[in-house]
Design a protein around this motif. Sequence first.
Motif, PDB file in Angstrom:
ATOM      1  N   GLN A 191      43.503  42.425  30.154  1.00  0.00           N
ATOM      2  CA  GLN A 191      42.966  43.520  30.951  1.00  0.00           C
ATOM      3  C   GLN A 191      41.744  43.042  31.713  1.00  0.00           C
ATOM      4  OE1 GLN A 191      41.990  46.565  27.901  1.00  0.00           O
ATOM      5  NE2 GLN A 191      39.902  46.422  28.656  1.00  0.00           N
ATOM      6  N   ASP A 192      41.157  43.917  32.512  1.00  0.00           N
ATOM      7  CA  ASP A 192      40.046  43.530  33.378  1.00  0.00           C
ATOM      8  C   ASP A 192      38.909  42.916  32.564  1.00  0.00           C
ATOM      9  OD1 ASP A 192      41.634  44.831  35.163  1.00  0.00           O
ATOM     10  OD2 ASP A 192      40.227  46.466  35.604  1.00  0.00           O
ATOM     11  N   THR A 214      35.041  40.278  33.233  1.00  0.00           N
ATOM     12  CA  THR A 214      34.144  39.567  34.140  1.00  0.00           C
ATOM     13  C   THR A 214      33.823  38.215  33.513  1.00  0.00           C
ATOM     14  OG1 THR A 214      33.183  41.677  34.793  1.00  0.00           O
ATOM     15  CG2 THR A 214      31.993  39.699  35.446  1.00  0.00           C
ATOM     16  N   GLN A 223      35.270  38.501  38.986  1.00  0.00           N
ATOM     17  CA  GLN A 223      35.994  39.607  38.376  1.00  0.00           C
ATOM     18  C   GLN A 223      37.471  39.213  38.196  1.00  0.00           C
ATOM     19  OE1 GLN A 223      34.382  41.964  37.194  1.00  0.00           O
ATOM     20  NE2 GLN A 223      32.572  42.360  38.429  1.00  0.00           N
ATOM     21  N   SER A 234      41.303  40.719  36.891  1.00  0.00           N
ATOM     22  CA  SER A 234      42.071  41.939  36.632  1.00  0.00           C
ATOM     23  C   SER A 234      43.138  41.688  35.576  1.00  0.00           C
ATOM     24  CB  SER A 234      42.746  42.424  37.925  1.00  0.00           C
ATOM     25  OG  SER A 234      41.775  42.721  38.909  1.00  0.00           O
ATOM     26  N   ASP A 294      45.976  38.810  35.430  1.00  0.00           N
ATOM     27  CA  ASP A 294      45.594  37.656  36.238  1.00  0.00           C
ATOM     28  C   ASP A 294      45.748  36.368  35.434  1.00  0.00           C
ATOM     29  OD1 ASP A 294      45.025  39.050  38.516  1.00  0.00           O
ATOM     30  OD2 ASP A 294      42.841  38.881  38.368  1.00  0.00           O
ATOM     31  N   PHE A 302      34.340  43.873  30.650  1.00  0.00           N
ATOM     32  CA  PHE A 302      34.333  44.118  32.093  1.00  0.00           C
ATOM     33  C   PHE A 302      32.989  44.697  32.486  1.00  0.00           C
ATOM     34  CE2 PHE A 302      35.105  46.566  35.991  1.00  0.00           C
ATOM     35  CZ  PHE A 302      35.684  45.574  36.782  1.00  0.00           C
TER      36      PHE A 302
END
Length: 332
Positions: A77-78, A80, A104, A106, A109, A168
Motif C-alpha cells: 500500500q502507499d 513514503t 511517494q 503507491s 508499485d 505514508f
Amino acid sequence: MNKRVKHNTDNYLTVIKKNGLCSIQDLGRLSSQHLGFSAGGVADEYAFLFANYLLGNDQNSAQLEITLGQITFKAAQDCTIAITGADCSVYINDNPIKNWQAHQVSANDIIRFGQPKEGLHTYLAITGGIQSQQWLNSQSQTSTENRLSFGATAIVEGSKIELLNTCFASKEHNQHTAHINYKRQLTPSLFYNNIQETLILRFIPQPLFLGLSSKEQDLLCAHLFTISSDSNRMGYRLSTLPEKIITTITNLPKPTLSKPVTFGAIQLPSNNQPIVLMKERQTIGGYPVLGAVIQSDLFKLCQLRPGNKVQFMPTTLNFAQQQLSALYQKFN
C-alpha cells in the motif's frame, strides 16, 4: 532480551527478486559486547541518518541496508520512502528516481534497485521506520545472530518487510519535512568527496605504532594499501605493510592476552596484512593493534570495494570526537 512486536498485516514491502544482500539495520546494540555479541548496526551511519532526516524519522528508525543493489520490492500500500548511499539507479515502476531524496510510493508499485557503479551500501528508509523483532534492544541483523535465530529472520525472496501504520507521510508531514530540509541543506557529495581515489583513514595511534621511529611512521603513512577481496562487515583486510618496517614491527613488544576490541581497531596479524574492524567485529581479540580509525572515516571506508586504495594518517582523540560530534549535529 528478545523483544517481539505485533506485526501489522496491512503495511509491508514484499521482496520479489533478490541477487544482492539485504538486511534490517539501526544504530546497533551498543551495550552487548560484554555478553559476547557484536554491536552490529548500520555500516554507513551518514547515509542512514540522512535518510531518516529526509523523512523526519527518529534517528534510530530501522532501515533496509542493501549491499550491491539487485533487489526488487512490491509495495502492498502507499508509503513514503527515502533512498541514500550508493547509487543503484532505482526505478519506481518504469520511472527513474533520484538518490538522496524522498519519494511517494503507491500500492502495487514496484521499486527496483540496479547494481551500483561505485560504492557498496544503499539505504531504503520508510516514514515511521520498519517493524521487526528486536534482539538486545536493536533490530539490527548480523550474520552470526541470523545463524543463531536471534532477532528477525534473514531477508530472502518472498520476505515481507513489515512497516508501521505511519508509513505514508501526510501532506502536513511532507510540508514540515520539506521546511526542515530547506533550512538545513546537507551535501552528501562533500562527505564522500574523492573517496574512490585514495581514502585517507585518520587514526588514533596505539603503542605499537608509537614504537616505530618517526621515519618508519612516515613510511607506513605514505604507503598505499589495497583493500582485499575477503573484506566484509566484520573487517576490511588490507595489503601487506611496507617491507622496510616489518622487521621492526615484528621485534616490538606484543600483547600476550586477548582484550576487548573496538570499532575501527587496526589489527596486525602475523601475515602483516592489517585488518580494520567494522560493525560486525568480534568482541575480543589477541592481535597487536596499530591504532583505531576514527568513526567518521569508517562510514566512508564501508562504501569502498576490493581494489580501492587507502592511506593512514595519525590524529588525536580530541579531533576524532569533534568530527563525530559535528556529523551527528548535522542531523539533530
